[in-house]
Design a protein around this motif. Structure first.
Motif, mmCIF file in Angstrom:
data_model
loop_
_atom_site.group_PDB
_atom_site.id
_atom_site.type_symbol
_atom_site.label_atom_id
_atom_site.label_comp_id
_atom_site.label_asym_id
_atom_site.label_seq_id
_atom_site.Cartn_x
_atom_site.Cartn_y
_atom_site.Cartn_z
ATOM 1 N N TRP A 1 32.626 37.246 41.606
ATOM 2 C CA TRP A 1 33.864 37.269 40.840
ATOM 3 C C TRP A 1 35.074 36.976 41.715
ATOM 4 O O TRP A 1 35.107 37.353 42.894
ATOM 5 C CB TRP A 1 34.069 38.659 40.215
ATOM 6 C CG TRP A 1 32.982 39.081 39.300
ATOM 7 C CD1 TRP A 1 31.897 39.876 39.614
ATOM 8 C CD2 TRP A 1 32.845 38.759 37.913
ATOM 9 N NE1 TRP A 1 31.106 40.048 38.504
ATOM 10 C CE2 TRP A 1 31.658 39.383 37.444
ATOM 11 C CE3 TRP A 1 33.613 38.006 37.020
ATOM 12 C CZ2 TRP A 1 31.232 39.269 36.126
ATOM 13 C CZ3 TRP A 1 33.190 37.890 35.713
ATOM 14 C CH2 TRP A 1 32.010 38.513 35.274
ATOM 15 N N ASP A 2 36.073 36.328 41.111
ATOM 16 C CA ASP A 2 37.412 36.318 41.711
ATOM 17 C C ASP A 2 37.992 37.705 41.500
ATOM 18 O O ASP A 2 37.896 38.267 40.404
ATOM 19 C CB ASP A 2 38.302 35.286 41.006
ATOM 20 C CG ASP A 2 37.802 33.864 41.186
ATOM 21 O OD1 ASP A 2 37.306 33.554 42.279
ATOM 22 O OD2 ASP A 2 37.916 33.074 40.230
ATOM 23 N N MET A 3 38.620 38.260 42.537
ATOM 24 C CA MET A 3 39.105 39.633 42.452
ATOM 25 C C MET A 3 40.594 39.705 42.082
ATOM 26 O O MET A 3 40.991 40.431 41.190
ATOM 27 C CB MET A 3 38.858 40.359 43.776
ATOM 28 C CG MET A 3 37.382 40.430 44.150
ATOM 29 S SD MET A 3 36.366 41.253 42.887
ATOM 30 C CE MET A 3 36.936 42.936 43.055
ATOM 31 N N VAL A 4 41.415 38.964 42.796
ATOM 32 C CA VAL A 4 42.856 38.943 42.527
ATOM 33 C C VAL A 4 43.336 37.506 42.666
ATOM 34 O O VAL A 4 42.645 36.655 43.223
ATOM 35 C CB VAL A 4 43.643 39.851 43.495
ATOM 36 C CG1 VAL A 4 43.306 41.319 43.246
ATOM 37 C CG2 VAL A 4 43.364 39.483 44.947
ATOM 38 N N VAL B 1 25.628 33.572 40.250
ATOM 39 C CA VAL B 1 26.378 33.240 39.044
ATOM 40 C C VAL B 1 27.880 33.317 39.326
ATOM 41 O O VAL B 1 28.360 34.322 39.871
ATOM 42 C CB VAL B 1 26.015 34.207 37.900
ATOM 43 C CG1 VAL B 1 26.830 33.890 36.645
ATOM 44 C CG2 VAL B 1 24.516 34.155 37.607
ATOM 45 N N ASP B 2 28.600 32.280 38.957
ATOM 46 C CA ASP B 2 30.064 32.286 39.007
ATOM 47 C C ASP B 2 30.543 32.996 37.748
ATOM 48 O O ASP B 2 30.638 32.404 36.679
ATOM 49 C CB ASP B 2 30.571 30.845 39.062
ATOM 50 C CG ASP B 2 32.092 30.738 39.145
ATOM 51 O OD1 ASP B 2 32.775 31.753 38.890
ATOM 52 O OD2 ASP B 2 32.590 29.648 39.458
ATOM 53 N N GLY B 3 30.828 34.294 37.891
ATOM 54 C CA GLY B 3 31.127 35.120 36.729
ATOM 55 C C GLY B 3 32.317 34.646 35.923
ATOM 56 O O GLY B 3 32.275 34.593 34.692
ATOM 57 N N MET B 4 33.398 34.290 36.614
ATOM 58 C CA MET B 4 34.598 33.856 35.904
ATOM 59 C C MET B 4 34.366 32.558 35.145
ATOM 60 O O MET B 4 34.907 32.350 34.058
ATOM 61 C CB MET B 4 35.771 33.689 36.875
ATOM 62 C CG MET B 4 36.354 34.992 37.366
ATOM 63 S SD MET B 4 37.012 36.017 36.017
ATOM 64 C CE MET B 4 37.805 37.318 36.964
ATOM 65 N N LEU C 1 24.918 28.920 39.420
ATOM 66 C CA LEU C 1 25.287 28.653 38.032
ATOM 67 C C LEU C 1 26.801 28.699 37.901
ATOM 68 O O LEU C 1 27.419 29.737 38.143
ATOM 69 C CB LEU C 1 24.642 29.687 37.102
ATOM 70 C CG LEU C 1 24.936 29.532 35.605
ATOM 71 C CD1 LEU C 1 24.314 28.246 35.064
ATOM 72 C CD2 LEU C 1 24.418 30.750 34.829
ATOM 73 N N THR C 2 27.409 27.585 37.532
ATOM 74 C CA THR C 2 28.867 27.509 37.469
ATOM 75 C C THR C 2 29.281 26.361 36.559
ATOM 76 O O THR C 2 28.444 25.571 36.120
ATOM 77 C CB THR C 2 29.466 27.299 38.879
ATOM 78 O OG1 THR C 2 30.887 27.316 38.805
ATOM 79 C CG2 THR C 2 29.007 25.991 39.487
#
Length: 290
Positions: A57-60, A3-6, A129-130
């Motif tokens: 997740w993208d972190m920074v 899953v692409d969380g963002m 999933l994105t």
């Protein structure tokens, strides 16, 4: 399922933020993005019925891409203040589902997804999933992509076959496509004056950027001039577009087996004051026995 969380979180936030519905709880914390994320998450699980799940997740904001090209994604505004406290909270929610949160500094979620998906070759079929079409470059015989459409439970499911039928190129050629035409959402230009239609035609004829450059004499005068004028940016844009599939991250199958403890999940729902989500996790047998 990766899953692409963002992608889920931002989609959920803006779906309600546009009308000012931030769902602020008694502690003064907005929860609209988390609420929508959970709904997207469980709707997808019920639809695709994965046996294993992880969220990336993208972190920074600073990654190897911004080091290569400081203007990468520089056109994007700062996150709305109502969304900021939800970044950490949503990961706590995912953790309460006993689902791994995955991210690594210096890389994007796409790079984590690509690396883990490729690691699963020979072990498992992967559905990503994105809402981001960039991820379509990862399609292969064991990787499919479910693109979120408007609403909940609406997806465009891509495989290498229907992608090639739609675009006329292979998933791998999508990297060269983005190198040629650029990406306005990620703020890199590609070759100025080369749009998607021209880029697709060039790739269908010459296979890749190297093939195009080898056959510059066969291009129209205008196409040749545009490419020669932006040659350095062409190569840079291609590197920016390519998802790295060798970042230092992994997720073993046994770590991502979907096994939700309803008590822990419901406790987190009650902490956030979500009153109508108990049914998602109370269906434990349906979520884990495939």
């Amino acid at each position: 399922m990766l899953v692409d969380g963002m992608a889920l979180l931002f989609r959920a936030f803006f779906a309600t933020a546009v009308t000012g519905q931030y769902m602020v709880n008694s502690k003064g914390i907005p929860t609209n993005a988390i609420h929508g994320f959970v709904k997207h998450f469980f709707t997808a699980i019920e639809h695709f019925k994965p046996s294993h799940v992880a969220v990336c997740w993208d972190m920074v904001s600073t990654t190897f891409r911004t080091e290569m090209y400081p203007s990468y994604k520089a056109n994007r505004s700062d996150a709305p203040v109502e969304l900021i406290p939800q970044f950490d909270l949503v990961k706590e929610v995912v953790e309460s589902f006993n689902v791994p949160n995955i991210g690594i500094s210096g890389f994007e979620a796409d790079d984590c997804i690509g690396t883990i998906a490729k690691q699963m070759q020979g072990e498992a079929n992967v559905t990503i999933l994105t809402g981001d079409q960039d991820i379509l470059q990862l399609l292969d015989d064991h990787i499919s992509v479910a693109l979120l459409k408007k609403g909940y439970g609406n997806y465009m499911l891509y495989t290498p076959v229907n992608f090639q039928e739609e675009k006329g190129i292979t998933p791998q050629q999508m990297i060269d496509l983005k190198g040629l035409m650029g990406d306005t959402s990620d703020n890199y230009p590609g070759v100025r004056g080369i749009g998607e239609k021209t880029a697709l035609k060039l790739l269908q004829t010459h296979q890749d950027i190297e093939g195009i450059l080898t056959n510059l004499s066969l291009l129209t005068k205008g196409q040749r001039a545009k490419i020669e004028a932006d040659l350095e940016m062409l190569h840079l844009s291609r590197r920016l577009a390519e998802i790295k599939c060798d970042v230092p991250v992994s997720c073993l199958l046994e770590e991502s087996f979907l096994d939700i403890n309803p008590n822990l999940a419901i406790q987190k729902f009650e902490e956030l004051e979500f009153k109508r989500f108990h049914h998602y996790v109370e269906k434990k047998e349906e979520l884990t026995l495939f």
